[in-house]
Design an enzyme around this catalytic site. Structure first.
Site, PDB file in Angstrom:
ATOM      1  N   ASN A   1       0.822  -1.218   0.000  1.00 49.42           N
ATOM      2  CA  ASN A   1       0.000   0.000   0.000  1.00 49.42           C
ATOM      3  C   ASN A   1       0.855   1.266   0.000  1.00 49.42           C
ATOM      4  O   ASN A   1       0.347   2.359   0.275  1.00 49.42           O
ATOM      5  CB  ASN A   1      -0.931   0.010   1.212  1.00 49.42           C
ATOM      6  CG  ASN A   1      -2.015  -1.044   1.114  1.00 49.42           C
ATOM      7  OD1 ASN A   1      -2.469  -1.385   0.030  1.00 49.42           O
ATOM      8  ND2 ASN A   1      -2.428  -1.580   2.253  1.00 49.42           N
TER       9      ASN A   1
ATOM     10  N   HIS B   1     -15.026  -0.832   5.984  1.00 49.20           N
ATOM     11  CA  HIS B   1     -13.929  -1.589   6.585  1.00 49.20           C
ATOM     12  C   HIS B   1     -14.357  -2.251   7.891  1.00 49.20           C
ATOM     13  O   HIS B   1     -15.242  -1.769   8.596  1.00 49.20           O
ATOM     14  CB  HIS B   1     -12.747  -0.645   6.847  1.00 49.20           C
ATOM     15  CG  HIS B   1     -11.486  -1.348   7.202  1.00 49.20           C
ATOM     16  ND1 HIS B   1     -11.119  -1.596   8.510  1.00 49.20           N
ATOM     17  CD2 HIS B   1     -10.494  -1.866   6.423  1.00 49.20           C
ATOM     18  CE1 HIS B   1      -9.952  -2.222   8.521  1.00 49.20           C
ATOM     19  NE2 HIS B   1      -9.555  -2.403   7.265  1.00 49.20           N
TER      20      HIS B   1
ATOM     21  N   GLU C   1     -16.349   5.260   2.497  1.00 45.45           N
ATOM     22  CA  GLU C   1     -14.900   5.319   2.279  1.00 45.45           C
ATOM     23  C   GLU C   1     -14.607   6.105   1.012  1.00 45.45           C
ATOM     24  O   GLU C   1     -15.405   6.083   0.066  1.00 45.45           O
ATOM     25  CB  GLU C   1     -14.314   3.911   2.181  1.00 45.45           C
ATOM     26  CG  GLU C   1     -14.541   3.075   3.431  1.00 45.45           C
ATOM     27  CD  GLU C   1     -13.817   1.743   3.403  1.00 45.45           C
ATOM     28  OE1 GLU C   1     -12.847   1.600   2.628  1.00 45.45           O
ATOM     29  OE2 GLU C   1     -14.214   0.842   4.169  1.00 45.45           O
TER      30      GLU C   1
ATOM     31  N   SER D   1     -11.104  -0.440  -0.136  1.00 45.91           N
ATOM     32  CA  SER D   1      -9.805  -1.097  -0.094  1.00 45.91           C
ATOM     33  C   SER D   1      -9.704  -2.368  -0.918  1.00 45.91           C
ATOM     34  O   SER D   1      -8.623  -2.717  -1.381  1.00 45.91           O
ATOM     35  CB  SER D   1      -9.426  -1.414   1.355  1.00 45.91           C
ATOM     36  OG  SER D   1     -10.390  -2.270   1.940  1.00 45.91           O
TER      37      SER D   1
ATOM     38  N   ASP E   1     -13.828   7.582   5.392  1.00 45.67           N
ATOM     39  CA  ASP E   1     -12.545   6.921   5.645  1.00 45.67           C
ATOM     40  C   ASP E   1     -11.708   7.068   4.378  1.00 45.67           C
ATOM     41  O   ASP E   1     -12.006   6.473   3.341  1.00 45.67           O
ATOM     42  CB  ASP E   1     -12.804   5.443   5.972  1.00 45.67           C
ATOM     43  CG  ASP E   1     -11.523   4.650   6.217  1.00 45.67           C
ATOM     44  OD1 ASP E   1     -10.467   5.013   5.672  1.00 45.67           O
ATOM     45  OD2 ASP E   1     -11.598   3.634   6.930  1.00 45.67           O
TER      46      ASP E   1
ATOM     47  N   HIS F   1      -7.333   4.883   1.751  1.00 46.53           N
ATOM     48  CA  HIS F   1      -6.758   4.515   0.453  1.00 46.53           C
ATOM     49  C   HIS F   1      -6.875   5.618  -0.591  1.00 46.53           C
ATOM     50  O   HIS F   1      -6.598   5.383  -1.772  1.00 46.53           O
ATOM     51  CB  HIS F   1      -7.414   3.227  -0.055  1.00 46.53           C
ATOM     52  CG  HIS F   1      -7.117   2.040   0.791  1.00 46.53           C
ATOM     53  ND1 HIS F   1      -6.009   1.239   0.595  1.00 46.53           N
ATOM     54  CD2 HIS F   1      -7.768   1.526   1.868  1.00 46.53           C
ATOM     55  CE1 HIS F   1      -6.004   0.280   1.497  1.00 46.53           C
ATOM     56  NE2 HIS F   1      -7.046   0.428   2.286  1.00 46.53           N
TER      57      HIS F   1
ATOM     58  N   LYS G   1      -0.104   4.101   4.619  1.00 49.50           N
ATOM     59  CA  LYS G   1      -0.226   3.689   3.220  1.00 49.50           C
ATOM     60  C   LYS G   1       0.526   4.707   2.356  1.00 49.50           C
ATOM     61  O   LYS G   1       1.743   4.706   2.344  1.00 49.50           O
ATOM     62  CB  LYS G   1      -1.703   3.529   2.870  1.00 49.50           C
ATOM     63  CG  LYS G   1      -2.367   2.418   3.716  1.00 49.50           C
ATOM     64  CD  LYS G   1      -3.824   2.261   3.453  1.00 49.50           C
ATOM     65  CE  LYS G   1      -4.401   1.081   4.216  1.00 49.50           C
ATOM     66  NZ  LYS G   1      -4.380   1.246   5.692  1.00 49.50           N
TER      67      LYS G   1
END
Length: 378
Positions: A46, A132, A174, A178, A203, A206, A232
């Site tokens: 990541n 998540h 998110e 992910s 969130d 990523h 990440k």
């Protein structure tokens, strides 16, 4: 024997091809990794911007350790909060245009902390179906009512909101998901939140660093609360929550994960501050990701289908756990490290290869990966 279920559950994991084991990375992990004496091209990292071994971040880590210490030695509300933490919070707040920022030890802790602290008995938490595990666990451990809306389905979300008009509501999603690599429609999510008089939470684990002109992520100023991790694209450790002044003070007083945890390492905080500065100035890293992604997509055979994505995450659904493990092993024999992702991380029947492209890869790496995938996915 006590706790007989331990052996039983492990046997079940093995039987269903879901048994997990750690591997030891030898030396420094980056574009390549070394495991058991063998070198592999690494497509399971990541480290999206390729910053994890950046000399300026390493130098900042050393300076931070020298000036502020390796360990905070206490929680932030005792004696664990120092200038390095304060400087990082201020840097993030300015970067994202937020009133206040609060640091956490991990994204898992940050998500759980907010869900638990805001999840009071008269609150409705509305979670995207693909949220998540840390969001789900935090929500279910709270006193709130929890409902999950179909993935990126804002009509379904609006319907759930309309069925609870008098309740305090927090909508949770998110920036980039992910495992699939697709992203939220921030405008639509915030429109529903406004109409429902709800708060919104995103969130950005990523998407921070790789989205936005300055790497600030997807969230618009309409989003009430933003969480993102440092481990990440930002290439250090820890996480933050960016929010209003009043929520910041509320979390300091009621977020148990913050109150009762030793603060993150001051050295790490200082290194992260430098990382964020590089993320903002080195735009070429995001541009290179886009270029490598285009090359990857055009180099695959037409019969290999990637899940739709605008991120560095490229998921190839092979459905079964058995096939995912077999393909991963075949790639390993060709010098490529690509981990098989299996339930419960993803839903049953959607085991996949999760390719992550990073800015430290090059065209030759991408072409070789595509060539190998074309050979093994037949």
């Amino acid at each position: 024997m006590k706790f007989n279920f331990i052996a039983e559950r492990l046997a079940q994991q093995t039987e269903h091809n879901r048994y997990r084991q750690r591997v030891t990375i030898e030396g420094v992990a980056g574009r390549t990794i070394r495991i058991d004496g063998n070198a592999y091209l690494n497509f399971s990292s990541n480290d999206y911007l390729g910053l994890s071994n950046h000399p300026e971040i390493q130098a900042a880590l050393r300076d931070g350790a020298s000036n502020y210490g390796v360990s905070a030695s206490a929680s932030s509300l005792v004696t664990g909060f120092n200038y390095a933490h304060q400087a990082l919070e201020a840097t993030i707040a300015e970067w994202l245009g937020r009133e206040r920022v609060l640091l956490f030890n991990s994204g898992f802790a940050a998500n759980q902390a907010v869900m638990h602290a805001l999840g009071q008995q008269d609150v409705l938490l509305l979670l995207d179906k693909l949220s998540h595990a840390s969001i789900i666990d935090g929500a279910l451990a709270s006193s709130a009512t929890v409902k999950r809306f179909r993935h990126n389905d804002y009509l379904h979300l609006a319907k759930l909101c309309n069925n609870a008009p008098q309740q305090d509501k927090l909508i949770v999603s998110e920036g980039v998901f992910s495992m699939d690599g697709d992203e939220v429609n921030c405008h639509q999510l915030c429109e529903v939140a406004t109409q429902a008089n709800a708060m919104s939470y995103l969130d950005e684990a990523h998407s921070i660093g790789i989205k936005g002109d300055l790497g600030q992520g997807i969230a618009t100023t309409e989003v009430d609360i933003v969480m993102a991790t440092f481990g990440k694209a930002l290439a250090t450790n820890g996480a933050f929550v960016a929010c209003s002044e009043s929520l910041h003070e509320y979390l300091i007083n009621f977020a148990r994960h913050y109150i009762y945890s030793t603060a993150i390492s001051p050295a790490i905080a200082w290194a992260t501050k430098r990382s964020i500065e590089l993320v903002q100035t080195e735009k070429w890293r995001r541009e290179k990701l886009q270029s490598l992604t285009r090359l990857f997509k055009t180099s695959l055979n037409d019969d290999i289908t990637l899940l739709p994505t605008t991120s560095s995450i490229h998921a190839i659904n092979v459905q079964s756990e058995t096939k995912a493990l077999a393909v991963s092993e075949q790639l390993k024999q060709k010098g490529i490290w690509l981990t098989a992702i299996r339930p419960p991380t993803v839903p049953k029947g959607t085991s996949r290869l999760r390719v992550t492209i990073c800015a430290n890869h090059n065209d030759k790496d991408i072409k070789y990966l595509a060539k190998c995938l074309n050979e093994v996915l037949v």
